[in-house]
Write a protein that holds these residues in place. Structure first.
Motif, short mmCIF file in Angstrom:
data_model
loop_
_atom_site.label_atom_id
_atom_site.label_comp_id
_atom_site.label_asym_id
_atom_site.label_seq_id
_atom_site.Cartn_x
_atom_site.Cartn_y
_atom_site.Cartn_z
N ILE A 263 49.57 -17.97 17.76
CA ILE A 263 48.99 -16.78 17.16
C ILE A 263 47.75 -16.36 17.93
O ILE A 263 46.94 -17.19 18.33
CB ILE A 263 48.61 -17.06 15.68
CG1 ILE A 263 49.86 -17.43 14.89
CG2 ILE A 263 47.92 -15.86 15.06
CD1 ILE A 263 49.57 -17.88 13.47
N ASP A 264 47.61 -15.05 18.14
CA ASP A 264 46.40 -14.51 18.73
C ASP A 264 46.04 -13.24 17.99
O ASP A 264 46.85 -12.69 17.24
CB ASP A 264 46.59 -14.22 20.22
CG ASP A 264 45.28 -14.34 20.99
OD1 ASP A 264 44.22 -14.29 20.35
OD2 ASP A 264 45.33 -14.47 22.22
N PHE A 265 44.83 -12.76 18.18
CA PHE A 265 44.39 -11.59 17.43
C PHE A 265 45.00 -10.32 18.01
O PHE A 265 44.97 -10.08 19.21
CB PHE A 265 42.86 -11.48 17.45
CG PHE A 265 42.34 -10.40 16.54
CD1 PHE A 265 42.08 -10.69 15.21
CD2 PHE A 265 42.15 -9.11 16.99
CE1 PHE A 265 41.63 -9.71 14.35
CE2 PHE A 265 41.70 -8.12 16.13
CZ PHE A 265 41.43 -8.42 14.80
N THR A 266 45.56 -9.52 17.14
CA THR A 266 46.08 -8.21 17.51
C THR A 266 46.09 -7.34 16.27
O THR A 266 45.94 -7.84 15.15
CB THR A 266 47.49 -8.32 18.11
OG1 THR A 266 47.88 -7.06 18.63
CG2 THR A 266 48.49 -8.74 17.04
N SER A 267 46.27 -6.06 16.45
CA SER A 267 46.29 -5.16 15.29
C SER A 267 46.96 -3.86 15.67
O SER A 267 47.12 -3.53 16.86
CB SER A 267 44.87 -4.89 14.79
OG SER A 267 44.10 -4.23 15.78
N LEU A 268 47.36 -3.12 14.68
CA LEU A 268 47.89 -1.78 14.86
C LEU A 268 46.74 -0.78 14.86
O LEU A 268 45.68 -1.05 14.29
CB LEU A 268 48.89 -1.45 13.75
CG LEU A 268 50.12 -2.36 13.70
CD1 LEU A 268 50.94 -2.03 12.48
CD2 LEU A 268 50.96 -2.21 14.96
N PRO A 269 46.95 0.36 15.47
CA PRO A 269 45.84 1.33 15.56
C PRO A 269 45.26 1.70 14.20
O PRO A 269 44.04 1.81 14.05
CB PRO A 269 46.50 2.54 16.23
CG PRO A 269 47.59 1.95 17.06
CD PRO A 269 48.11 0.80 16.26
N PHE A 270 46.11 1.87 13.18
CA PHE A 270 45.57 2.29 11.89
C PHE A 270 44.81 1.16 11.18
O PHE A 270 44.17 1.39 10.16
CB PHE A 270 46.68 2.84 10.98
CG PHE A 270 47.75 1.84 10.61
CD1 PHE A 270 47.55 0.89 9.62
CD2 PHE A 270 48.97 1.85 11.28
CE1 PHE A 270 48.54 -0.02 9.29
CE2 PHE A 270 49.96 0.94 10.94
CZ PHE A 270 49.75 0.01 9.95
N GLN A 271 44.88 -0.06 11.73
CA GLN A 271 44.13 -1.18 11.15
C GLN A 271 42.75 -1.33 11.77
O GLN A 271 42.01 -2.25 11.41
CB GLN A 271 44.90 -2.48 11.34
CG GLN A 271 46.20 -2.57 10.57
CD GLN A 271 46.92 -3.89 10.83
OE1 GLN A 271 47.08 -4.30 11.97
NE2 GLN A 271 47.35 -4.54 9.76
N ARG A 272 42.41 -0.43 12.66
CA ARG A 272 41.16 -0.56 13.42
C ARG A 272 39.94 -0.72 12.51
O ARG A 272 39.07 -1.55 12.77
CB ARG A 272 40.99 0.66 14.32
CG ARG A 272 39.71 0.65 15.14
CD ARG A 272 39.52 1.95 15.88
NE ARG A 272 38.34 1.90 16.73
CZ ARG A 272 38.35 2.01 18.04
NH1 ARG A 272 39.51 2.19 18.67
NH2 ARG A 272 37.24 1.96 18.74
#
Length: 820
Positions: A263-272
């Motif tokens: 697991i590594d940190f990532t996100s979707l644009p709307f989760q900014r």
């Protein structure tokens, strides 16, 4: 190729395109197939022809894109000709793949046909096909190292009540299958095992959200403060959904999240803008990494306007800086235009990290592993044949499979100064770091290294962690979080299983009387050593104090004083009788017996002192035997007196032959025979099983009694029994003779004295048996003094009264007149 469905036209001649590609020419090509962009689309209903309209509403992953990307590696640049290697010059010598297991699995299906070396990072599937496995080189350590680290982490902090969240795929099933038995063996049990919702092309967004909320409710309702999360990089996206859709307060999200290295940190644009504070205090395992010199400078030089062929960077730039390049939004007005001069270091780390993550470090090592393998292969061929560089490169492209053995067998130091090598299974021989996530209000975070798992160390020293360096969630007030099914059973209590609940759920019961538990969560209480006893809380043992009836304590002083007092009185009575030995009252009923009885009483009071003080070998031998012999003589004197009274009365009858029995010889015979019997019993006792000093550690819980062990209990009660027998006979004879005419009615006085004597010693037995320690000795001393005092008072005090107070009655005439 086409197909026909009633009322629907369809075609699969034009597969979905790969959205973004980047190519840089060179003599040797290293390719990368990476899933870096999430596409939103509507579910496929098969009601119309698939088209670019798919890219709208839902997150999904399509294996067909991985297959196409893999096939394009062997096609001429800019063209797609499946199943043909049209351009040897641009074909890759190796492919780096990731970050999730599906990408790795699907690319292996194509690339293994061409025997292309594949260096995988992030998360890898289990490849059961041995022919495919030889072409896979994992830029990850063996998962067993991580499994061991997870177990040691939980045990180190005492977290025995946890939950597990995992992916709904083979890797997730394998993780649960491996970890659950390992946890059970070490006392760790699970409150729940939940799976993240499956995201597929056919998923309905409503169903997926509903399933996700149900999973979230299970996790957040749990009493487990520690949640072990196993999955792949996109798991963070799902976790970030929890606070947004949670019906619970924020405090429920503040658990200790333990994340695996996949697991590594990532996100979707709307989760900014979404809060990531729930990650504060989380612990994660990550592939060991080291800062690479020049990496930050490389990032600072990135400019999408100068790298127009790189489509990835332009898409990222627009999302990261919330701007748009003019040529990417034709016909739309844009508030913010991307200049390309924006600085990556100004972004919060939740958007972009300026340091190498574990996954990035794996890619970095993968590139160098291929480079060093190519160098090793080049050196090897140069030694065996001299051919032109062009021929060598052509041979490499025609036989890429030969590079695999050089990758797996090669060992080198990267530019960060760390050694890189693979084991025989194609896994990177590298350790893991334990990371503590520190989240700041500006949506940035810091990964602080707080521990390490050494891959090559012995099992006992593989895992190390600096507990003092860890920052916990604010929910726990910077104290070590507890994750237990119930509170610890404190010292003084023992655990007992709760029916119907997991094995680490239990009730706490106080230790039974006499036992202790000196640690938390003990399964059973235990006895203290023989010379210790439990304290009131039953959580420790206190050394027992050695006690005995001493002359210094009040009870010992009282008994000793009483014995000496009665001894003095006896001596005084003896003196009176000696002084008036020629008087009628002293001569009456055998003067010698009277003197022997007084001397016996004198000695009996003195013998009571042998029972007081520290028991020694000699005092133990003398205590019971001296007392028994002396009292036997005293009672035999009383018996002789009583018999003489009876015989004297019988002798007064005309023609009686009893006169010849009356005399000193009869009294001496009675006393001597009783004395010899008791001496014989005592001799047998002393020769077979004599008394000895002993420590009684069990009779009294808090003390050790220093006492005289009687040796043979049978002999002890035999001695008392013989003395009791004499007393009963004396009482019986005296009782029968109580009304016979006698000087001063001595038979009646003897009856009273024997009644007192027998009452004392009959009471002695139950009293002796019901007491413990030094009080047993006190009971016997009291019985000796009381019975002796009874004899003294009943037999001699009336005579002393006459001798001292009524001397006129002490003459023969008065004796005859009283008898008449």
């Amino acid at each position: 190729m086409g197909c026909k469905i009633p009322n629907i036209k369809c075609s699969i001649s034009d597969p979905l395109p790969v959205l973004h590609k980047y190519y840089q020419s060179g003599d040797l090509i290293i390719a990368g197939i990476l899933s870096q962009i999430y596409i939103l689309s509507k579910p496929i209903t098969f009601s119309k022809l698939p088209s670019n309209e798919l890219f709208e509403d839902m997150i999904h992953f399509s294996p067909s894109w991985t297959y196409r990307a893999s096939l394009e590696l062997f096609s001429t640049k800019g063209r797609f000709v499946p199943n043909y290697k049209c351009d040897i010059q641009s074909n890759p010598v190796a492919v780096i793949g990731g970050h999730n297991s599906e990408v790795c699995l699907h690319m292996a299906t194509i690339l293994c046909i061409y025997k292309i070396p594949q260096l995988l990072y992030g998360s890898t599937p289990e490849i059961n096909n041995k022919n495919q496995a030889v072409f896979n080189h994992q830029m990850l350590p063996n998962v067993d190292i991580q499994n061991y680290g997870i177990l040691q982490l939980l045990l180190h902090f005492g977290w025995t009540w946890i939950g597990i969240m995992t992916m709904s795929n083979d890797n997730g099933e394998r993780f649960v299958h491996n970890m659950v038995p390992m946890f059970s063996q070490r006392g760790i049990c699970l409150d729940f095992i939940e799976k993240f919702p499956v995201v597929t092309f056919s998923s309905d967004i409503t169903d997926m959200v509903t399933e996700g909320i149900e999973t979230q409710n299970v996790v957040l309702r749990s009493t487990a403060n520690v949640v072990l999360v196993n999955g792949e990089i996109e798991i963070i996206i799902g976790l970030r959904m929890f606070p947004a859709f949670s019906q619970y307060d924020d405090i429920r999200m503040k658990k200790v999240w333990v994340l695996t290295f996949q697991i590594d940190f990532t996100s979707l644009p709307f989760q900014r803008s979404w809060d990531i504070e729930f990650l504060h205090g989380a612990l994660s395992f990550t592939i060991h990494s080291k800062e690479v010199l020049g990496f930050k400078k490389f990032l600072q030089m990135r400019n999408p306007t100068l790298e127009k062929e790189d489509g990835f960077i332009r898409v990222f730039w627009e999302e990261a800086f919330e701007c748009s390049f003019p040529n990417s939004i034709i016909g739309q007005e844009v508030e913010t235009i991307c200049t390309g001069e924006e600085k990556l270091e100004t972004l919060p780390t939740s958007v972009f990290e300026m340091s190498l993550t574990g996954h990035s470090y794996s890619i970095y090592n993968a590139v160098y592993a291929v480079a060093h393998a190519l160098h090793a292969m080049h050196s090897y061929k140069s030694k065996h044949r001299a051919i032109a560089d062009e021929r060598r490169l052509k041979l490499l492209h025609e036989e890429p499979w030969k590079l695999n053995q050089f990758i797996r067998s090669n060992t080198f130091n990267n530019s960060a100064g760390e050694q890189v090598s693979f084991n025989q299974n194609g896994e990177l021989e590298v350790g893991l770091d334990v990371i503590n996530w520190l989240v700041f209000p500006n949506q940035s975070f810091l990964r602080a290294k707080v521990g390490r798992i050494e891959a090559t160390a012995s099992q006992g020293s593989m895992f190390t962690i600096g507990e003092e360096a860890i920052m916990w969630s604010s929910r726990f007030n910077q104290t070590l979080p507890l994750s237990l099914c119930n509170a610890h059973c404190q010292s003084g209590y023992t655990r007992t299983k709760e029916e119907g609940k997991p094995f680490c759920c239990y009730d706490c019961l106080p230790c039974p009387l006499g036992k202790i538990s000196n640690q938390t969560d003990m399964d059973d209480c235990f006895l203290c050593p023989r010379d210790h006893y439990p304290n009131t809380e039953q959580d420790s043992c206190i050394p027992k104090v050695i006690i005995f009836l001493s002359f210094e304590e009040p009870l010992g002083i009282t008994l000793a004083s009483s014995a000496l007092c009665f001894d003095f009185i006896t001596a005084l009575v003896l003196g009176i009788f000696m002084k008036h030995k020629d008087t009628a009252i002293v001569k009456a009923n055998n003067r010698n017996l009277t003197l022997i009885l007084l001397i016996s009483l004198l000695l009996s009071f003195i013998s009571a002192l042998l029972f007081i003080g520290r028991p020694e070998t000699m005092t133990c031998l003398l205590r019971q035997t001296a007392f028994a012999i002396i009292f036997s003589v005293a009672v035999s004197c009383v018996l002789a007196k009583t018999i003489i009274v009876v015989l004297a009365f019988m002798a007064t009858k005309p023609g009686s032959r009893m006169r010849k029995w009356i005399g000193k010889r009869l009294a001496s015979s009675i006393i001597l025979s009783c004395f010899l019997v008791q001496v014989t019993i005592c001799t047998v006792w002393l020769t077979t099983s004599p008394p000895f000093p002993d420590l009684d550690m069990h009779s009294m819980p808090e003390v050790i009694v220093l006492e005289c062990n009687e040796g043979s209990t049978i002999m002890f009660y035999g001695v008392l029994g013989f003395m009791g027998f004499l007393a009963v006979v004396s009482f019986t004879v005296a009782f029968l003779a109580r009304k016979l005419p006698d000087s001063f009615n001595e038979a009646k006085f003897i009856t009273f004295s024997m009644l007192v004597f027998c009452s004392v010693w009959f009471t002695f037995v139950p009293a002796y048996l019901s007491t413990k320690g030094k009080y047993m000795v006190a009971v016997e001393i009291f019985s000796i003094i009381a019975s002796g005092a009874g004899l003294l008072a009943c037999v001699f005090f009336p005579k002393c009264y006459i001798i001292i107070m009524r001397p006129q009655l002490n003459n023969k005439d008065q004796l005859r007149r009283r008898n008449d």
